[in-house]
Structure formats: structure tokens, C-alpha cells
Motif scaffolding. Structure first.
Motif, PDB file in Angstrom:
ATOM      1  N   VAL A  22       0.877  -1.164   0.000  1.00 30.07           N
ATOM      2  CA  VAL A  22       0.000   0.000   0.000  1.00 30.07           C
ATOM      3  C   VAL A  22       0.917   1.218   0.000  1.00 30.07           C
ATOM      4  O   VAL A  22       1.856   1.300   0.798  1.00 30.07           O
ATOM      5  CB  VAL A  22      -0.936   0.031   1.221  1.00 30.07           C
ATOM      6  N   ASN A  23       0.650   2.135  -0.926  1.00 27.38           N
ATOM      7  CA  ASN A  23       1.420   3.366  -1.010  1.00 27.38           C
ATOM      8  C   ASN A  23       0.637   4.449  -0.283  1.00 27.38           C
ATOM      9  O   ASN A  23      -0.414   4.876  -0.745  1.00 27.38           O
ATOM     10  CB  ASN A  23       1.664   3.739  -2.471  1.00 27.38           C
ATOM     11  N   SER A  24       1.126   4.874   0.859  1.00 27.77           N
ATOM     12  CA  SER A  24       0.466   5.873   1.682  1.00 27.77           C
ATOM     13  C   SER A  24       1.411   7.058   1.887  1.00 27.77           C
ATOM     14  O   SER A  24       2.513   6.879   2.413  1.00 27.77           O
ATOM     15  CB  SER A  24       0.087   5.262   3.036  1.00 27.77           C
ATOM     16  N   ARG A  25       0.980   8.218   1.432  1.00 30.05           N
ATOM     17  CA  ARG A  25       1.777   9.441   1.575  1.00 30.05           C
ATOM     18  C   ARG A  25       3.165   9.292   0.972  1.00 30.05           C
ATOM     19  O   ARG A  25       4.173   9.707   1.556  1.00 30.05           O
ATOM     20  CB  ARG A  25       1.856   9.862   3.034  1.00 30.05           C
ATOM     21  N   GLY A  26       3.236   8.652  -0.186  1.00 30.44           N
ATOM     22  CA  GLY A  26       4.498   8.504  -0.901  1.00 30.44           C
ATOM     23  C   GLY A  26       5.408   7.413  -0.382  1.00 30.44           C
ATOM     24  O   GLY A  26       6.522   7.252  -0.871  1.00 30.44           O
ATOM     25  N   ARG A  27       4.937   6.633   0.584  1.00 30.25           N
ATOM     26  CA  ARG A  27       5.766   5.554   1.144  1.00 30.25           C
ATOM     27  C   ARG A  27       5.070   4.216   0.931  1.00 30.25           C
ATOM     28  O   ARG A  27       3.924   4.031   1.338  1.00 30.25           O
ATOM     29  CB  ARG A  27       5.980   5.793   2.626  1.00 30.25           C
ATOM     30  N   ALA A  28       5.774   3.277   0.326  1.00 28.36           N
ATOM     31  CA  ALA A  28       5.220   1.941   0.086  1.00 28.36           C
ATOM     32  C   ALA A  28       5.457   1.063   1.309  1.00 28.36           C
ATOM     33  O   ALA A  28       6.587   0.934   1.784  1.00 28.36           O
ATOM     34  CB  ALA A  28       5.854   1.314  -1.143  1.00 28.36           C
ATOM     35  N   THR A  29       4.378   0.482   1.829  1.00 28.37           N
ATOM     36  CA  THR A  29       4.441  -0.412   2.979  1.00 28.37           C
ATOM     37  C   THR A  29       3.995  -1.801   2.544  1.00 28.37           C
ATOM     38  O   THR A  29       2.903  -1.958   2.004  1.00 28.37           O
ATOM     39  CB  THR A  29       3.507   0.097   4.104  1.00 28.37           C
ATOM     40  N   GLN A  30       4.842  -2.790   2.767  1.00 26.88           N
ATOM     41  CA  GLN A  30       4.489  -4.161   2.402  1.00 26.88           C
ATOM     42  C   GLN A  30       3.497  -4.713   3.411  1.00 26.88           C
ATOM     43  O   GLN A  30       3.726  -4.661   4.617  1.00 26.88           O
ATOM     44  CB  GLN A  30       5.729  -5.043   2.349  1.00 26.88           C
ATOM     45  N   PHE A  62      -0.605  -2.032  -4.824  1.00 27.15           N
ATOM     46  CA  PHE A  62      -0.017  -2.668  -6.002  1.00 27.15           C
ATOM     47  C   PHE A  62       0.656  -3.965  -5.581  1.00 27.15           C
ATOM     48  O   PHE A  62       0.860  -4.232  -4.402  1.00 27.15           O
ATOM     49  CB  PHE A  62       0.962  -1.735  -6.725  1.00 27.15           C
ATOM     50  N   VAL A  63       0.976  -4.765  -6.577  1.00 23.57           N
ATOM     51  CA  VAL A  63       1.614  -6.064  -6.368  1.00 23.57           C
ATOM     52  C   VAL A  63       2.937  -6.070  -7.119  1.00 23.57           C
ATOM     53  O   VAL A  63       3.017  -5.581  -8.255  1.00 23.57           O
ATOM     54  CB  VAL A  63       0.709  -7.204  -6.899  1.00 23.57           C
ATOM     55  N   GLN A  64       3.960  -6.619  -6.495  1.00 19.47           N
ATOM     56  CA  GLN A  64       5.253  -6.792  -7.146  1.00 19.47           C
ATOM     57  C   GLN A  64       5.603  -8.271  -7.192  1.00 19.47           C
ATOM     58  O   GLN A  64       5.412  -8.979  -6.207  1.00 19.47           O
ATOM     59  CB  GLN A  64       6.374  -6.085  -6.368  1.00 19.47           C
ATOM     60  N   SER A  79      -1.073   0.571 -10.158  1.00 17.06           N
ATOM     61  CA  SER A  79      -1.599   0.856  -8.822  1.00 17.06           C
ATOM     62  C   SER A  79      -3.102   1.042  -8.889  1.00 17.06           C
ATOM     63  O   SER A  79      -3.616   1.623  -9.840  1.00 17.06           O
ATOM     64  CB  SER A  79      -0.951   2.121  -8.256  1.00 17.06           C
ATOM     65  N   TRP A  80      -3.789   0.548  -7.860  1.00 10.76           N
ATOM     66  CA  TRP A  80      -5.242   0.661  -7.778  1.00 10.76           C
ATOM     67  C   TRP A  80      -5.611   1.422  -6.513  1.00 10.76           C
ATOM     68  O   TRP A  80      -5.002   1.223  -5.459  1.00 10.76           O
ATOM     69  CB  TRP A  80      -5.895  -0.720  -7.757  1.00 10.76           C
ATOM     70  N   PRO A  81      -6.658   2.263  -6.561  1.00  6.47           N
ATOM     71  CA  PRO A  81      -7.052   3.017  -5.367  1.00  6.47           C
ATOM     72  C   PRO A  81      -7.760   2.152  -4.330  1.00  6.47           C
ATOM     73  O   PRO A  81      -8.438   1.191  -4.673  1.00  6.47           O
ATOM     74  CB  PRO A  81      -8.004   4.082  -5.916  1.00  6.47           C
ATOM     75  N   ILE A  82      -7.552   2.517  -3.077  1.00  5.98           N
ATOM     76  CA  ILE A  82      -8.236   1.882  -1.954  1.00  5.98           C
ATOM     77  C   ILE A  82      -8.404   2.962  -0.889  1.00  5.98           C
ATOM     78  O   ILE A  82      -7.514   3.805  -0.698  1.00  5.98           O
ATOM     79  CB  ILE A  82      -7.452   0.669  -1.405  1.00  5.98           C
ATOM     80  N   SER A  83      -9.544   2.983  -0.226  1.00  8.79           N
ATOM     81  CA  SER A  83      -9.816   4.001   0.791  1.00  8.79           C
ATOM     82  C   SER A  83      -9.922   3.362   2.167  1.00  8.79           C
ATOM     83  O   SER A  83     -10.530   2.309   2.327  1.00  8.79           O
ATOM     84  CB  SER A  83     -11.125   4.739   0.486  1.00  8.79           C
TER      85      SER A  83
END
Length: 89
Positions: A22-30, A62-64, A79-83
Motif C-alpha cells: 500500500v502506497n500511503s503518503r508517498g511511502r510503500a508499505t508491504q 499494487f503487487v510486485q 496501482s489501484w485506489p483503496i480508501s
């Protein structure tokens, strides 16, 4: 629970895995990894919303496809949106 689902046309090799981010505030967290399909070319990852360490609001997931031996990325999905809603007090 959140359930992330995607397709991949090839079987994974023993040294490959999918990592969900999940990319939150420019940071990707696995959030986790997947090494087995749920059926022909179908993959799925499930996680409790309580275990997702991101801020409320719209984020991107997103998925890698990653090489576990070399620690490198082989492919990256769009990337896909999620709220996420604020946690109730």
C-alpha cells in the motif's frame, strides 16, 4: 478483512513471490507476500484492516513479483485506489 485478488499468466518459480504493498503518503508499505495460487493464474491475499498500518483516506495498492534469492523486483503491477476510514473511537 481486506482481500486483494489478481491474475498472473505464469506459474511462480520456487524463488519467486508476490508482495502486496500500500502506497500511503508517498511511502510503500508491504502488507504481506503470496507464493501459491488460489487456482489457475489467480492469486489472493487477505489481511485484517486492523493490521494495515496506513493513514485514513485514499491510498494506492499494487503487487510486485519479487525474486526471493536476489531480493529484487521482477515486475510491478499498476496501482489501484483503496480508501481507509478513520478507526472508530
Amino acid at each position: 478483512n481486506l482481500i486483494f485478488t489478481w491474475s498472473w499468466p505464469l506459474p511462480l518459480t520456487p524463488d519467486e513471490r508476490f508482495a502486496i504493498y500500500v502506497n500511503s503518503r508517498g511511502r510503500a508499505t508491504q502488507l504481506g507476500t503470496v507464493t501459491q495460487s488460489q487456482g489457475e493464474n489467480q492469486y489472493q491475499f487477505s489481511i485484517s484492516t486492523a493490521n494495515v498500518p496506513v493513514a485514513p483516506g485514499q491510498q494506492l495498492w499494487f503487487v510486485q513479483l519479487e525474486d526471493m534469492l536476489q531480493g529484487s523486483m521482477r515486475e510491478k503491477s499498476e496501482s489501484w485506489p483503496i480508501s481507509f476510514l478513520p478507526k472508530p473511537e
